[in-house]
Design a protein around this motif. Structure first.
Motif, mmCIF file in Angstrom:
data_model
loop_
_atom_site.group_PDB
_atom_site.id
_atom_site.type_symbol
_atom_site.label_atom_id
_atom_site.label_comp_id
_atom_site.label_asym_id
_atom_site.label_seq_id
_atom_site.Cartn_x
_atom_site.Cartn_y
_atom_site.Cartn_z
ATOM 1 N N LYS A 1 -11.662 -33.521 -10.368
ATOM 2 C CA LYS A 1 -12.932 -33.028 -9.830
ATOM 3 C C LYS A 1 -13.981 -34.121 -9.934
ATOM 4 N N GLU A 2 -14.999 -34.037 -9.140
ATOM 5 C CA GLU A 2 -16.085 -35.023 -9.140
ATOM 6 C C GLU A 2 -17.031 -34.722 -10.298
ATOM 7 N N LEU A 3 -17.411 -35.777 -11.021
ATOM 8 C CA LEU A 3 -18.307 -35.604 -12.160
ATOM 9 C C LEU A 3 -19.685 -35.151 -11.705
ATOM 10 N N GLN A 4 -20.332 -34.353 -12.541
ATOM 11 C CA GLN A 4 -21.712 -33.993 -12.286
ATOM 12 C C GLN A 4 -22.589 -35.248 -12.357
ATOM 13 N N THR A 5 -23.662 -35.242 -11.585
ATOM 14 C CA THR A 5 -24.548 -36.412 -11.524
ATOM 15 C C THR A 5 -25.084 -36.791 -12.894
ATOM 16 N N SER A 6 -25.514 -35.794 -13.671
ATOM 17 C CA SER A 6 -26.089 -36.089 -14.990
ATOM 18 C C SER A 6 -25.064 -36.724 -15.912
ATOM 19 N N LEU A 7 -23.796 -36.228 -15.840
ATOM 20 C CA LEU A 7 -22.749 -36.799 -16.678
ATOM 21 C C LEU A 7 -22.387 -38.207 -16.218
ATOM 22 N N ALA A 8 -22.319 -38.414 -14.913
ATOM 23 C CA ALA A 8 -22.012 -39.746 -14.376
ATOM 24 C C ALA A 8 -23.088 -40.748 -14.776
ATOM 25 N N ASN A 9 -24.345 -40.338 -14.765
ATOM 26 C CA ASN A 9 -25.440 -41.219 -15.157
ATOM 27 C C ASN A 9 -25.358 -41.594 -16.634
#
Length: 653
Positions: free
Chosen positions: A5-13
């Motif tokens: 699954k694609e990581l959430q933006t906050s987690l990716a940051n």
């Protein structure tokens, strides 16, 4: 159901912040780079609790357009790249668009910006999300406040070093940015105290004076150089200002601070035999080049880069360092200021100095001797002339103690800038030759009234001196109109013999002579593969390995240029060098042989010499290329000026 699954933006940051934002200094670096890219001419940095509590960076750059505020804190949002080809022509410090997104994901950020001095905007971001945006009063430029760093990543906060260490990291980053952009006024304030403040004059040596103190700044040598691909602009400190680590080597590519092993090696090669083993110089090097020749996108923090034609750049750096010190007098002066610590203000020092110089003029010897104010070096870098003493004793104390205790910092900076102006006007930091005027001289002037010593032509790098005597059979004492000199007789002869052996060894052909007892070497399987690969190159330098069954080889001869007593040791070292570095470096081997021979064959301590023998030794030293350090980098001559001697005996209070 799939697992990917694609990581959430906050987690990716937050993951990206793990590479970009390592510590408070990383935040300062990214914000400084953004300010410089925004064409700021003034940048003010304020930190609280070494940046852990807050970091504020204010610049007067172009600011951010209102239409761009929605994208400022998005990952990989940038104004500096449009197409793939732009990645190979990067002239900005930042380009990935990761900085603000990463910083805002691990802190609380307040951004104020204005582009036209009229309508400003304020944006508040927490945990990577914009929570508030509103009009605000703001000057042209950008004001970013980063608070509560790592508040939502406690593991990262736990591994923050001491506040002192973190402030040191921040100061180091600001120092290097200031050096690479001397045309920008940069200040750093920590908990209300000014750490660094530059005036944006555009003079790198002025910034280095602010960072390293005037004692170092007055001894910087400015050099420039060009190849078809590179332009080099550099300042190199005299060898006496060496340090115990590489931290003071600052290398920049198109204004970007980088670390590069090969270029560090080139600098040390340029200083070869001028520095002791384990000592490193203070230097600044900026290399201007076509961006297509450098890849800055190989490291998350952009500290490491890949360069094209590194060998060409290596040779340029080595050549320019050799040229910088080739014709300079490098005699260190004994530092009496560290003993007395009595000069507390500038005017008091100048008054004492004027009184001393006035007394010196009244006591000037007759016309058969040199006047102290006429002795200098060909390149205006002599430590022996009273002109330079006007600066040396002032600056030795000022950066370390007076600057901290002076009531008026602005007066100190004014005096410092006046000194730098004088240095630049008179060519102290320039490597070009000068004509005879004021305190400088030509070769004819220095020898005009002195009878030339028998046995050779006096070198302008080693001043003429009269032999007085010897201390403990180890140190030669000499004098001239500039004061007293102490000469290490072992180091002096070591330099003389080193240059002799270096020349002779380089001329010797690869003739061999036999060993009485052959040397036997046993190699493991992996070592055997390396030896077989480089066996031909070892043959070319006279080390012939012959099979002796199994994994054993023997060596039964060695080149005639090997020192006879150390031949076996050198052969073993050569083979170990090949196994470790996977190459044969003949130049290095011959260099080490010359150093070894010169050391073993030089006079030792507690060896008493007659006056004529000491004079002959000094005359031979005068004819060497580098008469100021032995091959191991230790000083040969130390100068005690007349002024320092008078202070030592309290003739000057």
């Amino acid at each position: 159901m799939g697992k990917i699954k694609e990581l959430q933006t906050s987690l990716a940051n937050k993951i990206a912040a793990g590479e970009v934002v390592e510590r408070p200094g990383s935040v300062v670096k990214e914000l400084l780079e953004n300010a410089i890219d925004a064409q700021a001419t003034e940048i003010n940095i304020e930190v609280e609790q070494s940046g852990v509590a807050s970091i504020r960076v204010v610049d007067n750059g172009t600011g951010i357009e209102i239409d761009d505020l929605d994208l400022v804190f998005h990952r990989h949002a940038t104004s500096k790249l449009d197409v793939d080809d732009d990645l190979f022509h990067i002239r900005t410090l930042g380009f990935r668009g990761e900085a603000l997104a990463s910083i805002s994901s691990v802190s609380k950020v307040t951004l104020k910006t204005c582009t036209d001095n009229q309508e400003g905007q304020e944006v508040y971001v927490e945990n990577g999300e914009v929570l508030n945006q509103k009009p605000a009063k703001a000057k042209r430029g950008t004001d970013i406040l980063v608070e509560s760093l790592f508040y939502n990543t406690p593991a990262r906060l736990k591994y923050i070093k001491s506040l002192y260490t973190e402030l040191g990291k921040i100061t180091d980053i600001v120092n290097r940015m200031a050096m690479s952009h001397p045309d920008i006024r940069i200040s750093l304030v920590s908990d209300g105290k000014t750490i660094i403040k530059t005036n944006g004059s555009g003079r790198t040596n002025e910034v280095m004076a602010e960072i390293y103190g005037m004692k170092v700044a007055k001894d910087l040598v400015h050099v420039t150089g060009d190849t078809s691909d590179y332009h080099l602009d550099a300042y190199f400190a005299r060898p006496e200002h060496s340090r115990s680590n590489k931290h003071y080597i600052s290398i920049f590519i198109n204004g970007r601070y980088i670390k590069n092993f090969l270029l560090n090696k080139a600098i040390l090669e340029g200083y070869h035999t001028l520095l002791m083993i384990g000592r490193y110089p203070i230097c600044y090097i900026n290399i201007e080049m076509d961006p297509i020749l450098v890849d800055v996108n190989v490291h998350p923090t952009k500290l490491e880069v890949r360069l094209s034609k590194e060998d060409q750049l290596y040779e340029l750096i080595v050549e320019k360092i050799h040229e910088a010190f080739k014709n300079r007098i490098l005699i260190p002066q004994n530092d009496m200021d560290k003993m007395t610590k009595k000069h507390k203000v500038l005017d008091k020092f100048e008054q004492q100095k004027m009184e001393f110089e006035k007394r010196q003029q009244h006591n000037t010897p007759n016309h058969n001797t040199l006047e102290h104010h006429n002795v200098s070096s060909e390149n205006n870098n002599v430590l022996n002339d009273e002109h330079q003493l006007n600066y040396s004793n002032l600056t030795d104390t000022f950066p370390d103690s007076i600057q901290e205790s002076a009531n008026d910092y602005d007066e100190y900076k004014k005096a410092q800038n006046e000194i730098l102006d004088d240095m630049e006007t008179e060519g102290v930091s320039n490597n070009e030759e000068t004509t005879t005027h004021g305190n400088h001289f030509s070769e004819s002037n220095i020898n005009k009234d002195i009878k030339e010593p028998v046995g050779g032509t006096s070198s302008r790098r080693v001043p003429y001196m009269e032999i007085v005597g010897q201390v403990h059979g180890t140190y030669i004492i000499a004098q001239n109109e500039n004061g007293m000199f102490m000469i290490d007789q072992h180091a002096a002869q070591e330099r003389i013999k080193y240059e002799y052996f270096r020349e002779k060894i380089g001329d010797v052909a690869n003739e061999s002579q036999n060993l009485l007892i052959p040397l036997t070497f046993h190699f493991s399987k992996d070592e055997l593969m390396i030896i077989n690969q480089y066996k031909g190159e070892l043959d070319k330098v006279g080390v012939h390995l012959e099979p002796f069954g199994g994994h054993d080889y023997i060596v039964d001869s060695y080149p005639v240029w090997f020192p006879k007593q150390e031949a076996e040791e050198i052969i073993k070292d050569m083979i170990e060098y090949v196994l470790e570095h996977k190459k044969v470096d003949v130049k290095k081997i011959r260099e080490e042989a010359a150093i070894m021979m010169s050391c073993k064959k030089s006079i030792k301590a507690n060896h008493y010499l007659k006056n004529n023998e000491m004079a002959d030794l000094v005359n031979q030293l005068r004819e060497t290329e580098d008469p100021f350090t032995c091959p191991h980098g230790r000083p040969i001559i130390i100068n005690f000026s007349n002024y320092e001697l008078e202070r030592l005996f309290k003739r000057i209070i």
